[in-house]
Design a protein around this motif. Structure first.
Motif, mmCIF file in Angstrom:
data_model
loop_
_atom_site.group_PDB
_atom_site.id
_atom_site.type_symbol
_atom_site.label_atom_id
_atom_site.label_comp_id
_atom_site.label_asym_id
_atom_site.label_seq_id
_atom_site.Cartn_x
_atom_site.Cartn_y
_atom_site.Cartn_z
ATOM 1 N N MET A 1 0.833 -1.199 0.000
ATOM 2 C CA MET A 1 0.000 0.000 0.000
ATOM 3 C C MET A 1 0.871 1.253 0.000
ATOM 4 O O MET A 1 1.840 1.329 0.741
ATOM 5 C CB MET A 1 -0.900 0.050 1.238
ATOM 6 N N ILE A 2 0.512 2.215 -0.846
ATOM 7 C CA ILE A 2 1.090 3.552 -0.805
ATOM 8 C C ILE A 2 -0.062 4.541 -0.922
ATOM 9 O O ILE A 2 -0.983 4.342 -1.712
ATOM 10 C CB ILE A 2 2.107 3.773 -1.934
ATOM 11 N N MET A 3 0.000 5.604 -0.133
ATOM 12 C CA MET A 3 -1.095 6.569 -0.116
ATOM 13 C C MET A 3 -0.718 7.870 -0.812
ATOM 14 O O MET A 3 0.437 8.248 -0.859
ATOM 15 C CB MET A 3 -1.526 6.841 1.325
ATOM 16 N N ARG A 4 -1.727 8.519 -1.346
ATOM 17 C CA ARG A 4 -1.622 9.852 -1.909
ATOM 18 C C ARG A 4 -2.849 10.654 -1.468
ATOM 19 O O ARG A 4 -3.782 10.096 -0.895
ATOM 20 C CB ARG A 4 -1.560 9.804 -3.445
ATOM 21 N N GLN A 5 -2.843 11.951 -1.766
ATOM 22 C CA GLN A 5 -3.977 12.801 -1.414
ATOM 23 C C GLN A 5 -4.416 13.579 -2.646
ATOM 24 O O GLN A 5 -3.581 14.072 -3.413
ATOM 25 C CB GLN A 5 -3.589 13.773 -0.295
ATOM 26 N N THR A 6 -5.726 13.681 -2.846
ATOM 27 C CA THR A 6 -6.245 14.356 -4.024
ATOM 28 C C THR A 6 -6.172 15.873 -3.871
ATOM 29 O O THR A 6 -6.470 16.425 -2.815
ATOM 30 C CB THR A 6 -7.703 13.952 -4.291
ATOM 31 N N ALA A 7 -5.799 16.553 -4.968
ATOM 32 C CA ALA A 7 -5.762 18.009 -4.996
ATOM 33 C C ALA A 7 -7.060 18.582 -5.544
ATOM 34 O O ALA A 7 -7.323 19.783 -5.419
ATOM 35 C CB ALA A 7 -4.585 18.483 -5.844
ATOM 36 N N ALA A 8 -7.882 17.727 -6.173
ATOM 37 C CA ALA A 8 -9.164 18.130 -6.741
ATOM 38 C C ALA A 8 -10.038 16.884 -6.842
ATOM 39 O O ALA A 8 -9.561 15.770 -6.597
ATOM 40 C CB ALA A 8 -8.959 18.754 -8.126
ATOM 41 N N ASP A 9 -11.316 17.059 -7.182
ATOM 42 C CA ASP A 9 -12.153 15.890 -7.438
ATOM 43 C C ASP A 9 -11.556 15.109 -8.601
ATOM 44 O O ASP A 9 -11.170 15.700 -9.627
ATOM 45 C CB ASP A 9 -13.579 16.321 -7.804
ATOM 46 N N VAL A 10 -11.484 13.778 -8.450
ATOM 47 C CA VAL A 10 -10.851 12.947 -9.475
ATOM 48 C C VAL A 10 -11.751 11.768 -9.816
ATOM 49 O O VAL A 10 -12.244 11.071 -8.923
ATOM 50 C CB VAL A 10 -9.479 12.408 -9.002
ATOM 51 N N GLU A 11 -11.949 11.529 -11.107
ATOM 52 C CA GLU A 11 -12.702 10.366 -11.576
ATOM 53 C C GLU A 11 -11.753 9.179 -11.716
ATOM 54 O O GLU A 11 -10.746 9.256 -12.422
ATOM 55 C CB GLU A 11 -13.347 10.661 -12.931
ATOM 56 N N LEU A 12 -12.075 8.099 -11.030
ATOM 57 C CA LEU A 12 -11.340 6.842 -11.168
ATOM 58 C C LEU A 12 -12.340 5.734 -11.457
ATOM 59 O O LEU A 12 -13.559 5.960 -11.401
ATOM 60 C CB LEU A 12 -10.551 6.539 -9.885
ATOM 61 N N SER A 13 -11.859 4.556 -11.751
ATOM 62 C CA SER A 13 -12.760 3.430 -12.001
ATOM 63 C C SER A 13 -13.703 3.256 -10.815
ATOM 64 O O SER A 13 -13.253 3.088 -9.678
ATOM 65 C CB SER A 13 -11.970 2.141 -12.204
ATOM 66 N N GLY A 14 -14.986 3.339 -11.056
ATOM 67 C CA GLY A 14 -15.954 3.110 -9.996
ATOM 68 C C GLY A 14 -16.536 4.348 -9.370
ATOM 69 O O GLY A 14 -17.444 4.249 -8.540
ATOM 70 N N GLY A 15 -16.055 5.558 -9.725
ATOM 71 C CA GLY A 15 -16.652 6.740 -9.142
ATOM 72 C C GLY A 15 -15.702 7.907 -9.000
ATOM 73 O O GLY A 15 -14.631 7.940 -9.615
ATOM 74 N N THR A 16 -16.080 8.861 -8.146
ATOM 75 C CA THR A 16 -15.338 10.100 -7.966
ATOM 76 C C THR A 16 -14.755 10.166 -6.557
ATOM 77 O O THR A 16 -15.453 9.920 -5.574
ATOM 78 C CB THR A 16 -16.254 11.319 -8.175
ATOM 79 N N VAL A 17 -13.475 10.515 -6.487
ATOM 80 C CA VAL A 17 -12.827 10.753 -5.196
ATOM 81 C C VAL A 17 -12.814 12.257 -4.971
ATOM 82 O O VAL A 17 -12.340 13.010 -5.829
ATOM 83 C CB VAL A 17 -11.391 10.206 -5.182
ATOM 84 N N PRO A 18 -13.322 12.732 -3.833
ATOM 85 C CA PRO A 18 -13.388 14.174 -3.613
ATOM 86 C C PRO A 18 -12.021 14.788 -3.327
ATOM 87 O O PRO A 18 -11.076 14.104 -2.925
ATOM 88 C CB PRO A 18 -14.305 14.297 -2.391
ATOM 89 N N ALA A 19 -11.913 16.088 -3.521
ATOM 90 C CA ALA A 19 -10.676 16.818 -3.239
ATOM 91 C C ALA A 19 -10.318 16.700 -1.765
ATOM 92 O O ALA A 19 -11.184 16.662 -0.895
ATOM 93 C CB ALA A 19 -10.847 18.283 -3.620
ATOM 94 N N GLY A 20 -9.007 16.603 -1.496
ATOM 95 C CA GLY A 20 -8.534 16.544 -0.123
ATOM 96 C C GLY A 20 -8.651 15.186 0.529
ATOM 97 O O GLY A 20 -8.420 15.054 1.734
ATOM 98 N N ALA A 21 -8.983 14.160 -0.252
ATOM 99 C CA ALA A 21 -9.170 12.818 0.303
ATOM 100 C C ALA A 21 -7.880 12.007 0.209
ATOM 101 O O ALA A 21 -7.046 12.219 -0.677
ATOM 102 C CB ALA A 21 -10.283 12.084 -0.442
ATOM 103 N N THR A 22 -7.718 11.075 1.128
ATOM 104 C CA THR A 22 -6.600 10.134 1.071
ATOM 105 C C THR A 22 -6.960 8.976 0.154
ATOM 106 O O THR A 22 -8.050 8.412 0.253
ATOM 107 C CB THR A 22 -6.268 9.596 2.470
#
Length: 408
Positions: free
Chosen positions: A283-304
């Motif tokens: 596992m390696i983590m990152r954090q979103t700088a904006a809303d991001v579309e990935l397979s299966g849906g949207t990850v909101p900004a500021g999320a791990t």
């Protein structure tokens, strides 16, 4: 977007015992999971993890390291971006590539491997985890830095606490306290040595870090201490587990072990395939700088975002028969496997690609080669079965082997 209840929870005993069936379910039916306990979004498909790591659009940051690693290491190169990151990387990278690695540190690697093997080559038995893998990379790093190898147990204890802190997904307060205590103890150990090397430099990596300068920038004592802490933890834990996993995989596939024994140029292939099949870091983590579309849906900004390397590296959309260990597979490029152009994900990709990848390659090629020389008829101990442990990082708990004793 899928919910965590559809697959075994990453904090469950079932997942810890064997994450690969869960990885398959995630990739196929739950490629994006919001995990409440860790407050992160879990991604498991190769295309998504690759996109996060390469991050050509600037959508993912390493701001998660502010809370994930800074409490135990201090502020490290992993948290930097832009010119600040480029300069810091330029300060440390030369020791881990090219002529300096081959001429200055390869003899250090060879000597440390030989010393460990000499302690058991005449006995006909060894635990490749306890007797070799857990000690070898830490000894090498200590030697490279010019630290006292007699302090090995302290180094190992510190990096074990750091890795436990990084993998403390359940938020155990005891693990958190031990990690914070390690930062203090390591700083108290390192700062006097760093000051001494600034005044009386030697022919070692720590002295080189003290003297390094790029564009008028030099590393502070805190920068150097944090980098050494990161090097001991990341370099020790990953190479430790990689070497143990290479032998676990080869012992489970005797025909491939025989091929490597006969042709040592296959060792990089065995290493690359091990990084794909059973990576040391899952596992390696990152954090979103904006809303991001990935397979299966949207990850909101500021999320791990928790990137499951162990899942992505077994994605059937990227590799044929991904659950089969095969050092001869033609869909994994060995020539680029230890560079930022790698097509496995074990070293990450992009600007935060592992700076120590070539050091790990040199350690593995040397260590595996010397071990095979010392144990030409290497075989598992009677009745032994490999048991892997770990969730954040993962590798064999032990690896007892037998062989015909040989003199040094």
């Amino acid at each position: 977007m899928s919910t965590a209840q559809q697959v075994p929870d990453i904090l469950s005993p079932e997942f810890a015992a064997n994450p690969y069936p869960a990885y398959r379910v995630m990739r196929e039916s739950a490629p994006l999971i919001h995990h409440e306990a860790t407050q992160s979004w879990i991604v498991s498909r190769y295309e998504d993890v690759e996109r996060v790591f390469k991050d050509r659009a600037g959508q993912f940051t390493t701001e998660n390291y502010d809370w994930q690693i800074e409490p135990v290491h201090g502020r490290t190169i992993l948290q930097l971006s832009g010119r600040e990151h480029a300069v810091r990387r330029a300060l440390v990278a030369p020791a881990f590539r090219g002529a300096e690695l081959q001429e200055k540190f390869l003899p250090v690697i060879e000597r440390n491997s030989r010393e460990l093997i000499d302690a058991f080559r005449h006995t006909g038995r060894a635990d490749l985890v306890a007797d070799y893998a857990t000690r070898f990379p830490v000894n090498v790093i200590a030697d490279m830095l010019g630290l006292d190898k007699a302090d090995h147990d302290r180094f190992h204890g510190w990096y074990t606490s750091v890795i436990a802190f990084l993998g403390n997904l359940s938020g155990d307060p005891g693990v958190a306290e031990a990690g914070a205590r390690t930062r203090v103890e390591f700083a108290e150990y390192m700062f006097p040595i760093i000051r001494e090397r600034r005044e009386k430099p030697g022919d070692d990596l720590l002295s080189s870090l003290c003297a390094a300068e790029v564009d008028g920038v030099r590393m502070s004592d805190e920068d150097i201490k944090a980098f050494c802490s990161l090097l001991l933890a990341a370099g020790g834990e990953t190479t430790d587990k990689a070497i143990a996993s290479i032998f676990a995989n080869l012992l489970a596939h005797p025909e491939q072990l025989a091929a490597v024994r006969e042709d040592r140029s296959l060792i990089p292939r065995a290493f690359a395939e091990t990084l794909r099949y059973t990576p040391p870091v899952h596992m390696i983590m990152r954090q979103t700088a904006a809303d991001v579309e990935l397979s299966g849906g949207t990850v909101p900004a500021g999320a791990t975002v928790t990137c499951l390397i162990g899942a992505a590296n077994r994605d059937g959309n990227r590799y044929r028969e991904p659950d089969r260990f095969d050092i001869f597979r033609d869909d994994l490029t060995t020539t680029t496997a230890f560079s930022a152009a790698a097509d496995h994900l074990a070293f990450a990709l992009g600007r935060h690609f592992c700076v120590g990848a070539l050091l790990a390659k040199a350690e593995v090629e040397t260590g595996v080669g010397q071990l095979l020389d010392a144990m030409p008829d290497l075989r598992p101990a009677d009745g032994f079965e490999v048991v892997e442990q770990g969730v954040f990082t993962r590798g064999p708990r032990s690896l007892p082997v037998r062989f015909t004793p040989r003199a040094a």
